[in-house]
Design an enzyme around this catalytic site. Structure first.
Site, short mmCIF file in Angstrom:
data_model
loop_
_atom_site.label_atom_id
_atom_site.label_comp_id
_atom_site.label_asym_id
_atom_site.label_seq_id
_atom_site.Cartn_x
_atom_site.Cartn_y
_atom_site.Cartn_z
N ARG A 20 0.97 -1.32 0.11
CA ARG A 20 0.04 0.01 0.24
C ARG A 20 0.84 1.36 -0.08
O ARG A 20 0.72 2.08 -0.72
CB ARG A 20 -1.04 -0.23 1.19
CG ARG A 20 -2.03 -0.98 1.08
CD ARG A 20 -3.12 -1.11 2.25
NE ARG A 20 -2.29 -1.75 3.31
CZ ARG A 20 -2.57 -1.59 4.57
NH1 ARG A 20 -3.86 -1.14 5.05
NH2 ARG A 20 -2.01 -2.05 5.64
N ASN A 38 -6.65 -3.01 1.80
CA ASN A 38 -6.71 -4.27 1.88
C ASN A 38 -8.21 -4.86 2.05
O ASN A 38 -8.93 -4.24 2.75
CB ASN A 38 -6.02 -5.07 2.85
CG ASN A 38 -4.72 -4.79 2.62
OD1 ASN A 38 -4.13 -4.76 1.52
ND2 ASN A 38 -3.78 -4.65 3.86
#
EC number: 6.2.-.-
Length: 766
Positions: A20, A38
């Site tokens: 990320r 996620n």
């Protein structure tokens, strides 16, 4: 300006690997807005901007994917832009049942974190639990998906303000590093005596541990996936004491050294071995030991190869930094699994103090729980490519990609070197090494891992595949599972495993060169040529080695002299001539009993095992009459070969009554004849190895013509023999064969569960 919004769902090993923040930085660089988070389906990315900016994002994204990431699928679609969006955000993970993400294996400490630990000005100076998104524990501290701190054993360590700032900063390399910690808020170390009384803590505990090791003491040290038993590899008394207390008479002991330079001081390392040794998985690598290196004799008494590994946790680095201050010579520490022989590796502090108090003098403990046991992986290099001996830490739970999608199936593995395998779609998840299920403790570990794998993958198997042997605990587990059960013969499972690894669809001639496994005719197989067709789901035994009796059943596998005696009996040789058989000095009385057992065929099952042939030859040459660990007799036989010898014993292919046989009894007869005539064992060993390879090539040619098949799959524990692993594939290829070997799993019984699960998928295909 025309605005577009693109959406990706990315699956695979993309959580806990800095994915990320990597996306966030790529978005800032490309000057696009959007979000990343996620989800159960994978990592969800949405980016918005002008088409050229979106293309710039995708180019940056594609070119700089994090090294630990493993992308399985990457789906993109164009969606409706969101008005008023002015930034790119990292959103909180979402949960839910079912997911398409993978947990990363544990990763060795990165260079940046090592630099932090060696900088006196850094707040993590000599801190034994330093990590970031690029390194550290993953699988062994994770309870479930998603890989967030709340679902790991770090949940009980609240982050201090400094660590929280790092954790929440997308531009910091510790952004969402779930095990992130420092001396202020993270796990602690302490050293105890044998009863468990604390002697000192933290950095002083490391200093005292180093001093104790250099004094010759034995220390149980809590590591990443369990405990190690540690002693000074230069101290012969300490090494022998460890062997005595651990009941490990001859089995090789692995060592850990500080760095590659130290490893080169103790071992001869090829470029491929160096690359393997220094990779982020940090396995034990079997390499040729240097003579006169200063190591204690007897670390690996039966072979010239020594298992060596480099530090892979911050604690290892801090310990070796301390050891380096104590002497000029490079330190070398035995690091062997923290268990009694054949038991699972110890996991928790109380368990270790209870189970290892008879072995260790002291215990170096910490308070970060290990949730999943995971031994060190062991590999060697064969023809410049890695070959697994044991697959565990650093590699599991990385899946093996299969040729086709299919239903979820559980393979429960064999008795020895057990692993489990669960399939999910076109991926197979093979567990870490579990061990031998003839121990109840290992069976408990087996059940733990079965439950954990099913939980983290969030799948329900539709069937379970097991070995033919009715008495294996894994077979009993399958039959009591409530799932549809599919039996699969041991050696067909071996061949299915190597075919699955190579994503081979269609027919192959499988050469299963193994110990023993129950055959569908009630005899013990192990030297088999099998036809396996994954397209037609056809199984056929094409040929076998000569069969001999196993006098005493399982006892014969522990006493190779019995196997030599059985081969002599099969040749009609009932008594020695002028030269006494090597085992008669110690086993004369037992030999008389075995002679009667063979004559009367009492408790002497027939076997075509390749492994038992090696054992028989080793005993015939006086190399090993009784083993203290599996494979010892064959290891000694291989080690003594005279590689300059060019002679080849005859190993003919014969056929009668429709049965094709590789006449390994004739091969043994030549071993015996030359031993009787005084030929050197090193010469006999080499001629035997070359004769078997030549015979297997002849067998392939005979079967290839009959079956119109030129693909050969090699599997079985005997393929860990370096001579066969190196020279047999070359010899078969020279005869026109396409040779398939194991590259992602060991050729030994640890691959069985994959073969079972892959077979189960084929059976259940609509």
């Amino acid at each position: 300006m025309l605005m577009q919004r693109w959406k990706w769902i990315i699956t695979g090993g993309v959580q806990g690997v800095g994915f990320r923040p990597f996306v966030y930085k790529a978005a800032l660089h490309a000057k696009v807005t959007g979000q990343v988070l996620n989800t159960p389906e994978g990592v969800l990315i949405e980016v918005q901007g002008a088409p050229d900016r979106l293309e710039a994002f995708e180019d940056t994204f594609s070119a700089t994917i994090p090294p630990l990431a493993r992308i399985v699928t990457w789906d993109r679609e164009v969606i409706t832009p969101l008005p008023g969006e002015d930034a790119f955000q990292i959103l909180k993970s979402t949960g839910g049942h079912g997911h398409q993400v993978l947990i990363s294996p544990d990763v060795a400490t990165c260079d940046d974190c090592i630099a932090d630990m060696r900088d006196p000005a850094n707040r993590r100076y000599r801190y034994a639990f330093t990590n970031c998104t690029n390194c550290g524990p993953r699988y062994t501290i994770t309870r479930s998906i998603p890989y967030d701190r709340a679902y790991t054993s770090m949940s009980c360590f609240p982050l201090c303000s400094d660590c929280l700032e790092e954790y929440e900063n997308p531009l910091d390399r510790r952004f969402h590093a779930q095990p992130n910690a420092c001396p202020e808020c993270g796990p602690k170390l302490w050293l105890t005596d044998r009863p468990g009384r604390t002697l000192c803590e933290n950095d002083e505990a490391v200093r005292r541990t180093a001093a104790l090791l250099l004094e010759g003491r034995l220390v149980a040290m809590k590591g990443l996936g369990g405990f190690h038993l540690v002693c000074d590899a230069r101290n012969q008394d300490a090494v022998q004491e460890l062997r005595t207390r651990k009941n490990r008479k001859d089995k090789p002991l692995a060592i850990m050294v500080a760095d590659l330079d130290a490893a080169l001081a103790f071992c001869v390392l090829s470029e491929a071995e160096q690359k393997l040794l220094t990779g982020r998985q940090r396995p034990i690598v079997l390499a040729r030991a240097r003579k006169d290196s200063g190591l204690a004799p007897g670390l690996s008494p039966d072979t010239a190869f020594l298992g060596v590994m480099l530090p892979y946790t911050p604690l290892h680095h801090v310990l070796f930094d301390e050891l380096g201050r104590s002497e000029n010579l490079p330190a070398a520490m035995v690091m062997t699994s923290g268990n009694l022989s054949s038991d699972p590796i110890c996991l928790g502090n109380r368990e270790a103090l209870r189970r290892l108090s008879g072995i260790a003098d002291n215990f170096l403990l910490h308070d970060r729980d290990i949730l999943i046991r995971c031994d060190d992986s062991v590999l060697r290099v064969v023809d410049e490519k890695p070959q697994f001996i044991r697959r565990a830490r650093g590699y599991t739970p990385t899946p093996i990609d299969l040729a086709k999608d299919g239903p979820t199936v559980l393979g429960v593995g064999p008795l020895l070197k057990n692993t489990l395998c669960l399939t999910k779609g076109r991926q197979a998840f093979v567990s870490q090494h579990i061990g031998d299920l003839d121990h109840l403790e290992a069976y408990g570990f087996f059940r733990e891992i079965r439950a954990h794998l099913q939980d983290i993958l969030q799948v329900e198997p539709q069937a379970v595949v097991h070995d033919l042997h009715p008495d294996f605990l894994s077979t009993g587990f399958a039959r009591e599972s409530g799932l549809p059960c599919l039996p699969l013969q041991h050696h067909f499972a071996h061949i299915h495993a190597v075919l699955a690894e190579n994503r081979h669809i269609g027919a192959a001639i499988g050469l299963a060169l193994d110990g023993v496994g129950l055959g569908d005719d009630g005899t013990m197989w192990g030297g088999e040529a099998l036809l396996v067709d994954t397209a037609k789901l056809e199984h056929r035994r094409l040929a076998r080695f000569s069969r001999v009796m196993l006098p005493g059943g399982d006892v014969a596998t522990r006493e190779p002299w019995r196997l030599a005696r059985a081969h002599l009996h099969a040749l009609g040789i009932r008594a020695p001539g002028e030269k006494p058989w090597p085992w008669l000095q110690e086993y004369a009385a037992a030999d008389k009993v075995v002679a009667q057992v063979l004559e009367r065929r009492i408790n002497s099952p027939l076997s075509s095992s390749c492994g038992r042939l090696f054992d028989a030859v080793s005993a015939m040459l006086g190399l090993c009459e009784r083993i203290s660990y599996e494979g010892q007799a064959a290891i000694r036989l291989e080690a003594i070969q005279d590689k300059e010898e060019k002679g080849v014993y005859s190993c003919p292919v014969i056929e009668y009554d429709g049965i094709v046989k590789l006449d390994t009894l004739e091969l043994f007869a030549q071993v015996h004849a030359e031993w009787r005539d005084g030929e050197h064992p090193a010469t006999i060993s080499r001629r035997f190895h070359l004769g078997l390879i030549d015979g297997l090539c002849r067998l392939y040619l005979h079967l290839a013509e009959r079956c119109s098949c030129t693909t050969v799959a090699l599997s079985g524990g005997v393929m860990q023999n370096l001579t066969l692993a190196t020279e047999l594939p070359r010899a078969l290829a020279a005869q026109g064969a396409t040779v398939l070997t194991h590259r992602e799993l060991p050729p030994n019984d640890a691959c069985i569960s994959l073969g079972q699960a892959a077979y189960g998928q084929l059976v259940l295909q609509p």
